[in-house]
Scaffold this motif. Structure first.
Motif, PDB file in Angstrom:
ATOM      1  N   PRO A   1       0.837  -1.198   0.000  1.00 11.49           N
ATOM      2  CA  PRO A   1       0.000   0.000   0.000  1.00 11.49           C
ATOM      3  C   PRO A   1       0.868   1.244   0.000  1.00 11.49           C
ATOM      4  CG  PRO A   1       0.006  -1.016   2.172  1.00 11.49           C
ATOM      5  CD  PRO A   1       0.722  -1.963   1.255  1.00 11.49           C
ATOM      6  N   ARG A   2       0.479   2.223  -0.789  1.00  9.56           N
ATOM      7  CA  ARG A   2       1.318   3.392  -0.973  1.00  9.56           C
ATOM      8  C   ARG A   2       0.975   4.469   0.046  1.00  9.56           C
ATOM      9  NH1 ARG A   2       0.975   5.711  -6.773  1.00  9.56           N
ATOM     10  NH2 ARG A   2      -0.783   6.888  -5.940  1.00  9.56           N
ATOM     11  N   ASP A   3       1.972   4.997   0.692  1.00  4.52           N
ATOM     12  CA  ASP A   3       1.765   6.075   1.644  1.00  4.52           C
ATOM     13  C   ASP A   3       1.692   7.408   0.913  1.00  4.52           C
ATOM     14  OD1 ASP A   3       1.758   4.574   4.052  1.00  4.52           O
ATOM     15  OD2 ASP A   3       3.907   4.276   3.790  1.00  4.52           O
ATOM     16  N   HIS A   4       1.088   8.386   1.579  1.00 10.85           N
ATOM     17  CA  HIS A   4       0.819   9.650   0.913  1.00 10.85           C
ATOM     18  C   HIS A   4       2.079  10.414   0.544  1.00 10.85           C
ATOM     19  CE1 HIS A   4       1.786  12.131   4.430  1.00 10.85           C
ATOM     20  NE2 HIS A   4       1.165  11.234   5.145  1.00 10.85           N
ATOM     21  N   ASN A   5       3.197  10.138   1.197  1.00 14.36           N
ATOM     22  CA  ASN A   5       4.399  10.914   0.909  1.00 14.36           C
ATOM     23  C   ASN A   5       5.233  10.313  -0.216  1.00 14.36           C
ATOM     24  OD1 ASN A   5       5.338   8.672   2.163  1.00 14.36           O
ATOM     25  ND2 ASN A   5       6.447   9.751   3.798  1.00 14.36           N
ATOM     26  N   SER A   6       4.705   9.299  -0.893  1.00 13.34           N
ATOM     27  CA  SER A   6       5.491   8.650  -1.934  1.00 13.34           C
ATOM     28  C   SER A   6       4.906   8.841  -3.321  1.00 13.34           C
ATOM     29  CB  SER A   6       5.594   7.145  -1.649  1.00 13.34           C
ATOM     30  OG  SER A   6       4.312   6.552  -1.707  1.00 13.34           O
ATOM     31  N   SER A   7       3.930   9.750  -3.469  1.00 12.75           N
ATOM     32  CA  SER A   7       3.291   9.911  -4.767  1.00 12.75           C
ATOM     33  C   SER A   7       3.016  11.372  -5.064  1.00 12.75           C
ATOM     34  CB  SER A   7       1.974   9.127  -4.810  1.00 12.75           C
ATOM     35  OG  SER A   7       1.077   9.635  -3.856  1.00 12.75           O
ATOM     36  N   GLU A   8       2.814  11.658  -6.320  1.00  9.33           N
ATOM     37  CA  GLU A   8       2.466  13.003  -6.748  1.00  9.33           C
ATOM     38  C   GLU A   8       0.959  13.186  -6.703  1.00  9.33           C
ATOM     39  OE1 GLU A   8       4.651  15.299  -7.300  1.00  9.33           O
ATOM     40  OE2 GLU A   8       6.275  13.886  -6.916  1.00  9.33           O
ATOM     41  N   ARG A   9       0.520  14.435  -6.751  1.00  5.80           N
ATOM     42  CA  ARG A   9      -0.895  14.764  -6.637  1.00  5.80           C
ATOM     43  C   ARG A   9      -1.731  14.083  -7.711  1.00  5.80           C
ATOM     44  NH1 ARG A   9      -5.309  14.881  -6.490  1.00  5.80           N
ATOM     45  NH2 ARG A   9      -6.828  16.504  -6.109  1.00  5.80           N
ATOM     46  N   ASP A  10      -1.187  13.980  -8.944  1.00 10.32           N
ATOM     47  CA  ASP A  10      -1.982  13.427 -10.027  1.00 10.32           C
ATOM     48  C   ASP A  10      -1.869  11.914 -10.117  1.00 10.32           C
ATOM     49  OD1 ASP A  10       0.608  13.412 -10.820  1.00 10.32           O
ATOM     50  OD2 ASP A  10       0.266  14.312 -12.791  1.00 10.32           O
ATOM     51  N   ASN A  11      -1.281  11.275  -9.121  1.00 11.65           N
ATOM     52  CA  ASN A  11      -1.167   9.821  -9.093  1.00 11.65           C
ATOM     53  C   ASN A  11      -1.880   9.248  -7.874  1.00 11.65           C
ATOM     54  OD1 ASN A  11       0.321   9.573 -11.454  1.00 11.65           O
ATOM     55  ND2 ASN A  11       2.254   9.913 -10.393  1.00 11.65           N
ATOM     56  N   LEU A  12      -3.121   9.639  -7.691  1.00  8.52           N
ATOM     57  CA  LEU A  12      -3.920   9.138  -6.580  1.00  8.52           C
ATOM     58  C   LEU A  12      -4.028   7.617  -6.660  1.00  8.52           C
ATOM     59  CD1 LEU A  12      -5.927   9.581  -4.204  1.00  8.52           C
ATOM     60  CD2 LEU A  12      -7.719   9.833  -5.943  1.00  8.52           C
ATOM     61  N   ALA A  13      -3.852   6.957  -5.526  1.00  3.10           N
ATOM     62  CA  ALA A  13      -3.971   5.502  -5.463  1.00  3.10           C
ATOM     63  C   ALA A  13      -5.096   5.108  -4.521  1.00  3.10           C
ATOM     64  CB  ALA A  13      -2.659   4.880  -4.991  1.00  3.10           C
ATOM     65  N   VAL A  14      -5.826   4.068  -4.901  1.00  6.23           N
ATOM     66  CA  VAL A  14      -6.887   3.504  -4.077  1.00  6.23           C
ATOM     67  C   VAL A  14      -6.519   2.056  -3.791  1.00  6.23           C
ATOM     68  CG1 VAL A  14      -9.337   2.948  -3.927  1.00  6.23           C
ATOM     69  CG2 VAL A  14      -8.609   5.007  -5.134  1.00  6.23           C
ATOM     70  N   SER A  15      -6.509   1.679  -2.511  1.00  7.72           N
ATOM     71  CA  SER A  15      -6.132   0.323  -2.118  1.00  7.72           C
ATOM     72  C   SER A  15      -7.245  -0.319  -1.302  1.00  7.72           C
ATOM     73  CB  SER A  15      -4.849   0.339  -1.275  1.00  7.72           C
ATOM     74  OG  SER A  15      -3.768   0.899  -1.988  1.00  7.72           O
ATOM     75  N   VAL A  16      -7.539  -1.582  -1.607  1.00  7.32           N
ATOM     76  CA  VAL A  16      -8.484  -2.365  -0.814  1.00  7.32           C
ATOM     77  C   VAL A  16      -7.685  -3.171   0.205  1.00  7.32           C
ATOM     78  CG1 VAL A  16     -10.291  -4.109  -0.835  1.00  7.32           C
ATOM     79  CG2 VAL A  16     -10.033  -2.559  -2.781  1.00  7.32           C
ATOM     80  N   LEU A  17      -8.039  -3.030   1.478  1.00  5.88           N
ATOM     81  CA  LEU A  17      -7.352  -3.753   2.542  1.00  5.88           C
ATOM     82  C   LEU A  17      -8.323  -4.670   3.276  1.00  5.88           C
ATOM     83  CD1 LEU A  17      -5.266  -0.918   4.265  1.00  5.88           C
ATOM     84  CD2 LEU A  17      -4.565  -2.412   2.398  1.00  5.88           C
ATOM     85  N   PRO A  18      -7.859  -5.841   3.728  1.00  8.96           N
ATOM     86  CA  PRO A  18      -8.672  -6.614   4.669  1.00  8.96           C
ATOM     87  C   PRO A  18      -8.988  -5.747   5.884  1.00  8.96           C
ATOM     88  CG  PRO A  18      -6.805  -7.908   3.890  1.00  8.96           C
ATOM     89  CD  PRO A  18      -6.575  -6.499   3.406  1.00  8.96           C
ATOM     90  N   ASP A  19     -10.128  -5.982   6.488  1.00 10.30           N
ATOM     91  CA  ASP A  19     -10.590  -5.099   7.562  1.00 10.30           C
ATOM     92  C   ASP A  19      -9.591  -5.000   8.715  1.00 10.30           C
ATOM     93  OD1 ASP A  19     -12.833  -4.780   6.020  1.00 10.30           O
ATOM     94  OD2 ASP A  19     -14.026  -6.240   7.139  1.00 10.30           O
ATOM     95  N   ASP A  20      -8.963  -6.126   9.077  1.00  6.65           N
ATOM     96  CA  ASP A  20      -8.017  -6.072  10.191  1.00  6.65           C
ATOM     97  C   ASP A  20      -6.766  -5.279   9.822  1.00  6.65           C
ATOM     98  OD1 ASP A  20      -7.163  -8.000   8.369  1.00  6.65           O
ATOM     99  OD2 ASP A  20      -6.411  -9.369   9.908  1.00  6.65           O
ATOM    100  N   GLN A  21      -6.376  -5.306   8.548  1.00  8.78           N
ATOM    101  CA  GLN A  21      -5.214  -4.525   8.131  1.00  8.78           C
ATOM    102  C   GLN A  21      -5.532  -3.029   8.096  1.00  8.78           C
ATOM    103  OE1 GLN A  21      -2.973  -5.889   4.757  1.00  8.78           O
ATOM    104  NE2 GLN A  21      -3.225  -8.043   5.311  1.00  8.78           N
ATOM    105  N   LEU A  22      -6.765  -2.697   7.746  1.00  8.47           N
ATOM    106  CA  LEU A  22      -7.149  -1.286   7.809  1.00  8.47           C
ATOM    107  C   LEU A  22      -7.132  -0.803   9.252  1.00  8.47           C
ATOM    108  CD1 LEU A  22      -8.108   1.249   6.336  1.00  8.47           C
ATOM    109  CD2 LEU A  22     -10.462   0.474   6.709  1.00  8.47           C
ATOM    110  N   GLU A  23      -7.640  -1.628  10.162  1.00  8.23           N
ATOM    111  CA  GLU A  23      -7.613  -1.258  11.579  1.00  8.23           C
ATOM    112  C   GLU A  23      -6.176  -1.073  12.063  1.00  8.23           C
ATOM    113  OE1 GLU A  23      -9.325  -2.785  15.919  1.00  8.23           O
ATOM    114  OE2 GLU A  23      -9.437  -4.100  14.161  1.00  8.23           O
TER     115      GLU A  23
END
Length: 209
Positions: A106-128
Motif C-alpha cells: 500500500p502506498r503512503d501519501h508521501n510517496s506519490s504526486e498529486r496526479d497519481n492518486l492511489a486507491v487500495s483495498v485492505l482486509p478489515d483487520d489490516q485497515l484497523e
C-alpha cells in the motif's frame, strides 16, 4: 432503510411523484459531497469502510480540486459482503486513480504526486492496524442513519475502526458524510438489520452533509 422512509415521507409531503423526490435526493447527495470535500481538503491519506455513495462522491470532488492534498484512499473490504471492494472500484473509476487489490505494498501519501492518486483495498483487520499505526489522516464513514444526538448507524465493523481512531496518539478524526435523507429524528435507532451497528456519537468528530 432510513433514506427510503424519509423519501416516502417527503413524497407524501410534496404530493408528487418519484421524479421530484429523486431530484431532491440527488441535490442532497451533491450538497453532502461538496461539504465533505471542503471538510476533508487538508487530509492526504483517507481511510473508509463499506460502500457509501456520499463518500464516493466526496472523494471524487476532492480529487478534482486543484488545491486538494489527497494522495491515497484505503478502503476496508467490509466483510462479510465485501462492499468495500465495489466502493474502491467506484472511487477508482470516478477519479481515474490506480486501484490496488492487494495490501502487499500500500502506498503512503508521501510517496506519490498529486496526479497519481492511489486507491487500495485492505482486509478489515489490516485497515484497523493501519489506523492504529497512524498511517492514515482521517477515517471517513457513510451512514444509513444519523440519530438526533449524533450517533450513527453504519455497516458492522465501523465502530471498531472508530475506536481505533480514538485510541491513536494523537487521535485520528472520524468524519461521517450523510445527506439530509439519512436524518432520523429520534435518539433510538430504527430496527437494525443484521449487517448494521451503532457508532456512538462520542467516537465521531464531525457529521457533514
Amino acid at each position: 432503510m432510513v433514506p427510503l422512509v424519509n423519501a416516502a415521507r417527503r413524497a407524501a409531503e410534496l404530493k408528487a411523484g418519484g421524479d421530484a423526490v429523486q431530484a431532491e435526493l440527488a441535490a442532497a447527495l451533491d450538497r453532502a459531497a461538496v461539504e465533505a470535500a471542503e471538510a476533508l481538503r487538508p487530509y492526504a491519506t483517507v481511510a473508509t469502510f463499506s460502500r457509501s455513495s456520499s463518500v464516493v462522491a466526496a472523494v471524487q470532488r476532492i480529487a478534482e480540486r486543484e488545491d486538494g492534498s489527497l494522495r491515497a484512499v484505503f478502503v476496508g473490504a467490509s466483510m462479510p459482503g465485501g462492499e468495500g471492494v465495489s466502493a474502491a472500484e467506484l472511487i477508482s473509476s470516478a477519479t481515474g486513480a490506480t486501484l490496488a487489490r492487494s495490501a502487499q505494498s500500500p502506498r503512503d501519501h508521501n510517496s506519490s504526486e498529486r496526479d497519481n492518486l492511489a486507491v487500495s483495498v485492505l482486509p478489515d483487520d489490516q485497515l484497523e492496524q493501519r489506523i492504529s499505526d497512524r498511517k492514515v489522516d482521517v477515517l471517513v464513514l457513510g451512514a444509513d442513519a444519523v440519530l438526533r444526538g449524533g450517533t450513527v448507524v453504519n455497516k458492522a465493523g465501523s465502530a471498531r475502526l472508530a475506536r481505533a481512531c480514538a485510541r491513536a496518539v494523537p487521535p485520528i478524526p472520524v468524519v461521517v458524510v450523510a445527506d439530509q435523507f439519512k436524518a432520523w429524528d429520534d435518539d433510538c435507532p430504527p430496527c437494525l438489520e443484521e449487517a448494521f451497528e451503532v457508532v456512538p456519537h462520542d467516537l465521531i468528530s464531525k457529521v457533514v452533509g
